[in-house]
Scaffold this motif. Structure first.
Motif, PDB file in Angstrom:
ATOM      1  N   ASP A 154       8.281  -9.366   2.326  1.00 35.39           N
ATOM      2  CA  ASP A 154       7.877  -9.212   3.715  1.00 35.39           C
ATOM      3  C   ASP A 154       6.905 -10.329   4.098  1.00 35.39           C
ATOM      4  O   ASP A 154       6.724 -11.296   3.367  1.00 35.39           O
ATOM      5  CB  ASP A 154       7.232  -7.832   3.908  1.00 35.39           C
ATOM      6  CG  ASP A 154       8.219  -6.699   3.649  1.00 35.39           C
ATOM      7  OD1 ASP A 154       9.063  -6.455   4.510  1.00 35.39           O
ATOM      8  OD2 ASP A 154       8.133  -6.088   2.561  1.00 35.39           O
ATOM      9  N   SER A 164       8.526   3.906   1.061  1.00 37.45           N
ATOM     10  CA  SER A 164       8.525   2.915   2.147  1.00 37.45           C
ATOM     11  C   SER A 164       7.220   2.133   2.123  1.00 37.45           C
ATOM     12  O   SER A 164       6.233   2.567   1.523  1.00 37.45           O
ATOM     13  CB  SER A 164       8.670   3.624   3.494  1.00 37.45           C
ATOM     14  OG  SER A 164       7.517   4.402   3.761  1.00 37.45           O
ATOM     15  N   THR A 171       4.991   1.844   4.394  1.00 36.10           N
ATOM     16  CA  THR A 171       3.914   2.645   4.972  1.00 36.10           C
ATOM     17  C   THR A 171       3.375   3.650   3.969  1.00 36.10           C
ATOM     18  O   THR A 171       2.148   3.797   3.797  1.00 36.10           O
ATOM     19  CB  THR A 171       4.414   3.381   6.225  1.00 36.10           C
ATOM     20  OG1 THR A 171       4.872   2.423   7.186  1.00 36.10           O
ATOM     21  CG2 THR A 171       3.315   4.225   6.835  1.00 36.10           C
ATOM     22  N   ASP A 194      13.344   6.471  -5.058  1.00 38.21           N
ATOM     23  CA  ASP A 194      13.648   5.394  -4.111  1.00 38.21           C
ATOM     24  C   ASP A 194      13.299   5.800  -2.681  1.00 38.21           C
ATOM     25  O   ASP A 194      14.003   5.497  -1.730  1.00 38.21           O
ATOM     26  CB  ASP A 194      15.127   5.003  -4.194  1.00 38.21           C
ATOM     27  CG  ASP A 194      15.392   3.617  -3.591  1.00 38.21           C
ATOM     28  OD1 ASP A 194      14.435   2.819  -3.518  1.00 38.21           O
ATOM     29  OD2 ASP A 194      16.545   3.362  -3.192  1.00 38.21           O
TER      30      ASP A 194
END
Length: 557
Positions: free
Chosen positions: A46, A106, A108, A103
């Motif tokens: 990211d 996230s 956040t 999995d």
């Protein structure tokens, strides 16, 4: 121990409990670094700003909770605080592992759980630092601080490389699981630790949370030596944070390395720090504390310049070795400086302010460096951070650490009990502010010197409880000097008498009183707020005065 043994940087490990906690902490720190690699690598694809938020999420709780955590560590049993923090962090790390295996982690959620782990670190930080004087002798605190830095950097030498290999081979879930299990070691050692009965809890106090926070802030503000340590920390940390925040980007974008390569770069920093531990005693003897701070900042600036301009992995790894040496040299110097300047009654609160500056500087600087890297590029950002480090080195001459030789934080219960006619706080007695007045008689030749020495006494009064302070000269009889200071309550003034004063405070008083007129004695009075009326009326003719108090019924105001 002989002199050679006690001068060894490893001398504190001779203490059994310190040694056991050091080993358990090493395992826990390895788990922490493994988790850091796993968390950062999950976000490395990211933006730079998002990736650097991992460091912010881990450090920001210290900014928010350091001061309350210091109060908790000064008011409650520090071992209980530490054990609670260990089990709380175990639960959060376990949740990270489960979500990673499913999995369902996230960005956040990852940042939120990292923040909660940071809350556990914030809770335990002041208590962990404050128990060090219970584990080793005061003269060994510097070596203990260096061993703490060695511990962290040994973990940095092993944890990132191990974490990178585990992430590459099996996924991030396993590094989170190892970190969760690693907290059990510290908890076990703490639970088995049998402390002397006199040290199982801080001194009893009736302070509320806000009053305790204010007392800690007041102490630090009126302790010039502690303030200077905080300033030096504030000037070093922002530039240092750039390396930790931007090293993952350097590994992936500048050097083309994977998670294993990034782990090896962090390991190089750790190896340098461990090697630096052997050089620290000699460096301190040759350079002193301020010379060590200057040399460490200059070394760090050079490393940041190499990271900005060199794109060969092995050369960068070599350059990171002195980065570890510089980091451990500066942080162990600062940590030992703040430890040796704080008395026991406020130690955790003072250390919480230090941790607030240290961790808060990293938390705020990390996203700043990430944003600058997105705007100007990684190389330009690293060069700017290097310039900040050069400014830090240059500022040591202007704002050096103050000499600690004259600071003795050992408690000193040298004030006599005040001979009062009534006991404040009992029955209808006053419970509000207490005005303490001390009258001194000073010959004219000593007026200037006495006034100058009383400035240090003023800081002592404020550190230990005075809300305001003043020194006045009698216009009618100039040889009379009147010291007035206001304390918020009688209970707090009694803490001044019996808990808060140190050997240094006593020395400041003695130096000022050495200039009094020969044969004169200070006259001390204690006055109480009468806004609700007088505390007592005149004693009856049959009243008995015993132990300095009137033994007769109170007359309400």
């Amino acid at each position: 121990m002989n002199a050679t043994t006690t001068d060894s940087p490893w001398a504190p490990l001779a203490a059994r409990v310190f040694r056991a906690l050091w080993i358990a902490q090493l395992v826990s720190n390895i788990g922490t670094w493994m988790q850091t690699v796993g968390a950062q690598w999950l976000l490395v694809g990211d933006s730079a700003a998002l990736m650097t938020l991992v460091q912010t999420a881990a450090s920001l709780p210290v900014v928010l909770l350091a001061l309350p955590s210091g109060v908790i560590a000064d008011r409650f049993d520090r071992r209980t605080v530490l054990v609670t923090a260990q089990f709380a962090m175990l639960a959060v790390s376990g949740a990270l592992a489960v979500l990673a295996f499913l999995d369902a982690l996230s960005p956040t959620v990852l940042l939120l759980l990292t923040f909660l782990l940071g809350c556990g670190t914030a809770l335990m930080g002041p208590a962990w630092q404050a128990i060090q004087p219970e584990l080793v002798e005061r003269e060994r605190l510097g070596q203990a601080a260096a061993l703490g830095a060695v511990n962290m950097n040994l973990a940095r030498a092993v944890g990132p490389a191990l974490g990178g290999a585990v992430v590459a081979a099996a996924g991030a879930g396993w590094v989170f699981a190892f970190n969760a299990a690693s907290y059990l070691g510290i908890a076990t050692v703490l639970l088995l630790w049998r402390r002397p009965a006199t040290t199982t809890a801080p001194p009893a106090t009736n302070e509320g949370l806000l009053a305790a926070l204010y007392a800690g802030r007041r102490y630090v503000w009126n302790a010039p030596g502690v303030r200077r340590v905080l300033l030096r920390t504030l000037l070093f940390i922002p530039g240092g944070a750039a390396l930790w925040a931007l090293l993952p980007l350097t590994a992936s974008r500048s050097l083309g390395l994977g998670s294993g390569g990034y782990g090896l770069l962090l390991a190089a920093v750790g190896v340098g720090a461990v090697g630096g531990a052997f050089l620290l005693p000699r460096a301190h003897r040759l350079l002193g504390a301020n010379g060590t701070l200057t040399a460490g900042a200059l070394l760090f600036a050079g490393v940041l310049a190499v990271l900005a301009t060199v794109h060969t992995p092995w050369l960068v790894a070599l350059a990171l070795l002195p980065a570890g040496l510089a980091w451990i040299a500066v942080l162990s110097t600062l940590n030992a400086a703040v430890q040796t300047r704080l008395p026991g009654w406020v130690r955790a609160r003072g250390l919480s302010v230090y941790l607030l500056v240290f961790q808060g500087g990293q938390a705020l600087a990390a996203p700043l460096w990430g944003t600058v890297a997105d705007w100007l590029g990684l190389s330009a950002c690293l060069l700017i951070a290097g310039a900040a480090m050069l400014l830090s080195a240059a500022s040591v001459r202007r704002w050096p650490l103050r000499d600690a030789e004259g600071i003795n934080p050992a408690p000193s219960d040298h004030w006599p009990a005040p001979p009062l006619v009534f006991a404040p706080g009992e029955a209808d007695g006053p419970t509000g502010p207490v005005l303490v007045s001390v009258v001194y008689r000073v010959q004219a030749a000593n007026w200037a010197g006495f006034t100058d020495r009383m400035h240090r006494v003023a800081r002592s009064r404020r550190r230990t409880g005075a809300m305001s302070w003043g020194l006045y000269q009698d216009g009618h009889a100039p040889e009379r000097f009147i010291e007035n200071y206001l304390v918020s309550s009688w209970a707090e003034h009694l803490d001044q008498h019996h808990v808060r004063l140190t050997a240094t405070d006593r020395r400041f008083e003695e130096e000022a009183r050495a200039l009094l007129t020969p044969g004169s004695t200070p006259e001390v009075t204690h006055a109480f707020d009468t806004s609700a009326g007088p505390a007592v009326g005149p004693p009856s003719p049959s009243a008995e005065i015993k132990d300095g108090k009137v033994r007769s019924p109170r007359i309400p105001g």
